[in-house]
Design a protein around this motif. Structure first.
Motif: not given
Length: 467
Positions: A132-148
């Motif tokens: 999905l690319g760098a932006e999806v990771f950095e702006r959506l999935i990385e904070p989601f992993c931190s939160g969950v």
């Protein structure tokens, strides 16, 4: 699991033991009843899947269920601003969390225009960047992993932590291809009729109970009655001559020995490792590998006028909450808008915020004082949500969990299978592993895991124990 055995399989001869003086494990609801505050210091809510709703209804809590507004926005902090996350595909063209090239990259990748799988177990970061690319990771999935997970996505296993999404690419050649295939399979194999007793949530949301999550374990305990033993600490387990197990407990009444045909252990893996070591060193070694980083739950309240005006919707703080990517120089992992999410969490004119801090990338929180943790959270909130000149918060609760959430790291499923296999090879049939390191870290997955364990136990009793 005991409730699932009783309601789904008619197995009522059970004993539930809990080392703590109250049921529910890490579920920790607190309140200041006279002041109108109610908050969570462990899990904060659950996805209202049918298994969890079934557990609630079977426990007599149908009328106590409360659901969040499915249209309430979720936010991610990016470049100093809280930006809404798209809640449905139709939102994708209009949200400003990602650039147009970033959205195009994600769309093409989901369709299959991306590098092929590497032929090895991928981390969450590797999988998402590739698909999905760098932006999806950095702006959506990385904070989601931190939160969950309070985790590090460069080390979390995509297959273990987000298996449903991983299987889409594995079965369909791409995320979109897998989604289409899943829909087709559902059409060929329709689900059995839904239990008419269950409420139907409106859209994608989260749920809790009128007086907090603790209502569920309390209701189950009330129904099971004397079959639940509190302050019973398991000290040893051995194989009996008659295919069952002998368990020895330290209890308020002294040492007690219990005979059981089957045992399901839902304790943390590091506790199970110590108890099982005399039975199987291989199983104990595998269970000792799992890592639980520290997390603190910091609950504070501010007057409503302390919220920045640009963060209000129709004059109110609305939404599920916000997540903070590690790149944004904010220590707090995320903030849940507790008083916006569920009713009767704070008195009129006040907002209640549950903040998580710590995790795999910030283990130093264990050496901080409660006041230092509150100061860190308050300092972060004043950067984007709270007016810098607002009054100090009312501190309601600071709960530090030194070993909070099991990390589903690369190799997790292999280690779990190694533990189960070692028990099997050692002849310890009827001894089952359960809990969040097996089923998944979310409360809903733990309940689903309880039903899965109940089915395994029922099958075992049918096939073996009564022969």
């Amino acid at each position: 699991t005991a409730q699932a055995l009783a309601t789904k399989h008619g197995v009522g001869d059970v004993l539930v033991t809990e080392a703590r003086a109250r049921p529910g494990g890490n579920i920790t609801t607190a309140e200041r009843a006279g002041e109108g505050y109610l908050w969570e210091e462990g899990p904060n809510s659950f996805q209202p899947s049918d298994p969890v709703l079934t557990m609630a209804v079977d426990s007599g809590l149908k009328d106590d269920l409360v659901f969040g507004d499915p249209n309430a926005p979720r936010f991610v902090l990016w470049e100093g601003k809280l930006r809404p996350v798209p809640s449905k595909p139709g939102d994708l063209p209009f949200f400003d969390l990602m650039s147009i090239p970033g959205k195009l990259r994600a769309g093409l990748g989901a369709l299959g225009v991306r590098p092929p799988p590497p032929g090895r177990e991928e981390s969450v970061e590797d999988f998402v960047r590739r698909n999905l690319g760098a932006e999806v990771f950095e702006r959506l999935i990385e904070p989601f992993c931190s939160g969950v997970y309070a985790g590090d996505p460069s080390k979390l296993s995509m297959k273990a932590a987000f298996g449903k999404v991983w299987r889409l690419e594995d079965t369909g050649g791409s995320i979109i291809g897998g989604t289409i295939k899943t829909i087709q399979e559902r059409g060929k194999n329709p689900k059995p009729p839904r239990d008419p007793r269950l409420p139907t949530p409106k859209g994608q949301t989260v749920a809790s109970f009128r007086k907090g999550l603790t209502m569920l374990p309390d209701a189950i305990t009330s129904r099971l009655g004397s079959k639940v033993k509190l302050s019973w600490k398991l000290t040893s387990i051995t194989k009996s001559d008659n295919k069952g197990y002998a368990l020895v407990y330290e209890t308020p009444e002294g040492v007690v020995s219990v005979q059981a045909k089957t045992v399901v252990m839902t304790i943390p893996s590091y506790v199970a490792s110590d108890i099982l070591r005399p039975l199987s060193s291989d199983a104990a070694d595998a269970l000792s590998i799992f890592y639980y980083p520290p997390v603190a739950a910091v609950t504070v309240s501010y007057p409503k006028e302390a919220i920045r005006k640009e963060c209000l919707i129709d004059g109110e703080l609305q939404g599920f909450g916000q997540l903070h990517p590690r790149s944004q120089r904010v220590e707090t992992l995320g903030t849940i808008y507790s008083s916006s999410l569920f009713p009767n969490r704070a008195p009129a004119g006040r907002v209640l915020l549950l903040n998580y801090i710590g995790g795999s990338t910030n283990t130093g929180i264990v050496s901080k004082t409660e006041s230092e943790l509150v100061e860190a959270v308050d300092r972060d909130l004043r950067k984007m949500l709270i007016n810098p000149r607002a009054v100090d918060p009312l501190v309601l609760g600071v709960r530090v969990w030194p070993q909070a959430i099991p990390q589903f790291l690369i190799g997790h499923l292999d280690h779990l299978e190694a533990a189960k296999s070692a028990l099997g090879k050692g002849g310890y049939d009827g001894l089952f592993l359960g809990g969040n390191y097996v089923a998944g870290v979310a409360l809903g997955r733990c309940v689903e895991g309880a039903y899965e364990s109940a089915s395994q136990i029922s099958d075992y009793l049918t096939k073996y124990a009564y022969k």
